[in-house]
Design a protein around this motif. Structure first.
Motif, PDB file in Angstrom:
ATOM      1  N   TRP A  71      -9.231   8.572 -16.713  1.00  0.00           N
ATOM      2  CA  TRP A  71      -9.401   7.384 -17.559  1.00  0.00           C
ATOM      3  C   TRP A  71      -8.990   6.148 -16.761  1.00  0.00           C
ATOM      4  O   TRP A  71      -9.703   5.127 -16.752  1.00  0.00           O
ATOM      5  N   PHE A  72      -7.861   6.234 -16.072  1.00  0.00           N
ATOM      6  CA  PHE A  72      -7.389   5.084 -15.290  1.00  0.00           C
ATOM      7  C   PHE A  72      -8.246   4.850 -14.050  1.00  0.00           C
ATOM      8  O   PHE A  72      -8.510   3.695 -13.678  1.00  0.00           O
ATOM      9  N   ARG A  73      -8.686   5.919 -13.414  1.00  0.00           N
ATOM     10  CA  ARG A  73      -9.587   5.735 -12.269  1.00  0.00           C
ATOM     11  C   ARG A  73     -10.880   5.064 -12.714  1.00  0.00           C
ATOM     12  O   ARG A  73     -11.393   4.162 -12.039  1.00  0.00           O
ATOM     13  N   GLY A  74     -11.410   5.499 -13.853  1.00  0.00           N
ATOM     14  CA  GLY A  74     -12.636   4.908 -14.357  1.00  0.00           C
ATOM     15  C   GLY A  74     -12.466   3.444 -14.725  1.00  0.00           C
ATOM     16  O   GLY A  74     -13.346   2.613 -14.456  1.00  0.00           O
ATOM     17  N   THR A  75     -11.330   3.123 -15.334  1.00  0.00           N
ATOM     18  CA  THR A  75     -11.075   1.728 -15.690  1.00  0.00           C
ATOM     19  C   THR A  75     -10.955   0.856 -14.455  1.00  0.00           C
ATOM     20  O   THR A  75     -11.519  -0.243 -14.384  1.00  0.00           O
ATOM     21  N   PRO A  82     -13.233  10.463  -7.070  1.00  0.00           N
ATOM     22  CA  PRO A  82     -12.407  11.334  -6.226  1.00  0.00           C
ATOM     23  C   PRO A  82     -11.093  10.713  -5.756  1.00  0.00           C
ATOM     24  O   PRO A  82     -10.147  11.437  -5.414  1.00  0.00           O
ATOM     25  N   ASP A  83     -11.022   9.394  -5.723  1.00  0.00           N
ATOM     26  CA  ASP A  83      -9.867   8.726  -5.121  1.00  0.00           C
ATOM     27  C   ASP A  83      -8.825   8.338  -6.156  1.00  0.00           C
ATOM     28  O   ASP A  83      -9.152   7.940  -7.283  1.00  0.00           O
ATOM     29  N   LEU A  84      -7.564   8.431  -5.757  1.00  0.00           N
ATOM     30  CA  LEU A  84      -6.478   8.001  -6.632  1.00  0.00           C
ATOM     31  C   LEU A  84      -6.637   6.520  -6.958  1.00  0.00           C
ATOM     32  O   LEU A  84      -7.058   5.728  -6.106  1.00  0.00           O
ATOM     33  N   GLN A 125       0.765   7.398  -8.727  1.00  0.00           N
ATOM     34  CA  GLN A 125       1.664   7.420  -7.596  1.00  0.00           C
ATOM     35  C   GLN A 125       0.966   8.082  -6.415  1.00  0.00           C
ATOM     36  O   GLN A 125       0.193   9.014  -6.581  1.00  0.00           O
ATOM     37  N   THR A 126       1.246   7.601  -5.244  1.00  0.00           N
ATOM     38  CA  THR A 126       0.518   8.084  -4.053  1.00  0.00           C
ATOM     39  C   THR A 126       0.990   9.446  -3.580  1.00  0.00           C
ATOM     40  O   THR A 126       0.289  10.112  -2.820  1.00  0.00           O
TER      41      THR A 126
END
Length: 337
Positions: free
Chosen positions: A49-53, A326-328, A333-334
């Protein structure tokens, strides 16, 4: 005009033992679709959800992440756009804890610093392709499809039709259907609704609104609409707070959406801009293909069936979301992977 648009997203980790223990203290012996276990299980998709946003709506002003205090282990709580909101930050203490999404949503306008324009997401609604501010608001008013419908009950345990009737018994007291359609004819009878337009014509002659179709997609709201409805019907809405789980006596946040429609305070949005899926085993491959092909910019993955191959389906969905995201994101957090 303040054109800032906030996102509000609700989340619960139903696998949390402490949360489960607290829920068991209040859960009724006889469960319905307002208190069943599948309503709270976590598909482990929130990071997408956060990656998409971040990827598809970088223009968002702030994100209000609403929980009972739970924070995903992977979350970067220092992100400048992120606001962590505990239920106790805006819901009166006497109604807590609550496991009732209606209570959590009806009080949203009390969240400190929330913008006038905001979009409400449940944790089963995702962005899977680019969206623009005009997908949600136009000239300062919410985008919406005014589709009349009738309330139906799939089974006696279903809360939804009762809540729809509650909403519209209140709306019909405040609005004349005849006057609403007369003043907003072009918004109710537009070719942008495609095949759904016929239903509007067929239901137009009836004296009262039965309900409006809800797309089960993110809802665009003006905070001032919540304030107005609460000023007029606050006692009825506050009574919902006594229901720890969704019940047949509840009102829902859709009341606010339908109020905006009846006021004509919306801009027409075509149907089909997003899609609502039921997470059923027979459909999971089709759903995953749709995600990977980014068929719709916005989707809802509704968990409505308790007896499914949950772990297998969850794995498939995570693989499909990873395919397009695919990417954070910077909301993660990394070093948690």
């Amino acid at each position: 005009m303040n054109d800032k648009i906030d996102f509000v997203v609700l989340w619960v980790d139903g696998s949390d033992p402490e949360w489960q223990k607290e829920r068991s203290l209040y859960c009724p012996q006889s469960q319905n679709n307002g208190s069943s276990d599948n309503r709270y299980r976590d598909w482990d998709l929130m990071r997408f959800w956060f990656r998409g946003t971040e990827q598809f709506a970088p223009w968002v002003n702030r994100i209000f992440f609403v929980t009972n205090g739970q924070i995903p282990f992977w979350m970067n709580v220092e992100h400048p756009k992120l606001r962590l909101v505990n239920h106790r930050d805006y819901i009166p203490e006497k109604y807590l804890p609550t496991f009732n999404s209606n209570v959590i949503e009806l009080w949203l306008h009390k969240i400190p610093d929330l913008s006038e324009q905001f979009v409400l997401f449940n944790d089963d609604m995702f962005l899977t392709a680019p969206v623009t501010p005009s997908d949600f608001f136009k000239d300062g008013v919410p985008r919406e499809s005014a589709l009349m419908d009738i309330a139906t009950a799939p089974g006696p345990e279903d809360c939804l039709p009762h809540m729809q009737i509650n909403n519209f018994s209140l709306l019909n007291r405040h609005f004349s259907k005849k006057e609403v359609l007369k003043k907003n004819f072009a918004k109710f009878f537009t070719v942008q609704y495609g095949g759904d337009l016929l239903r509007n014509f067929l239901l137009a002659p009836f004296q009262y609104f039965s309900c409006f179709r809800d797309s089960h997609l993110p809802s665009s709201y003006l905070k001032s609409t919540f304030t107005k409805v609460w000023e007029k019907e606050g006692e009825l809405l506050e009574n919902c707070g006594t229901n720890k789980f969704r019940s047949k006596q509840d009102y829902t946040h859709w009341l606010m959406k339908c109020w905006q429609i009846c006021e004509g305070n919306f801009a027409v949005r075509r149907t089909g801009w997003g899609h609502h899926y039921e997470l059923w085993e027979d459909d999971i491959k089709k759903i995953c293909r749709s995600i990977e092909r980014q068929t719709y910019p916005v989707i809802c993955l509704n968990d409505s069936k308790a007896d499914i191959a949950f772990e297998d389906m969850k794995k498939m969905l995570k693989e499909s979301f990873t395919h397009i995201l695919p990417d954070l994101s910077e909301f993660e957090q990394t070093d948690y992977m």
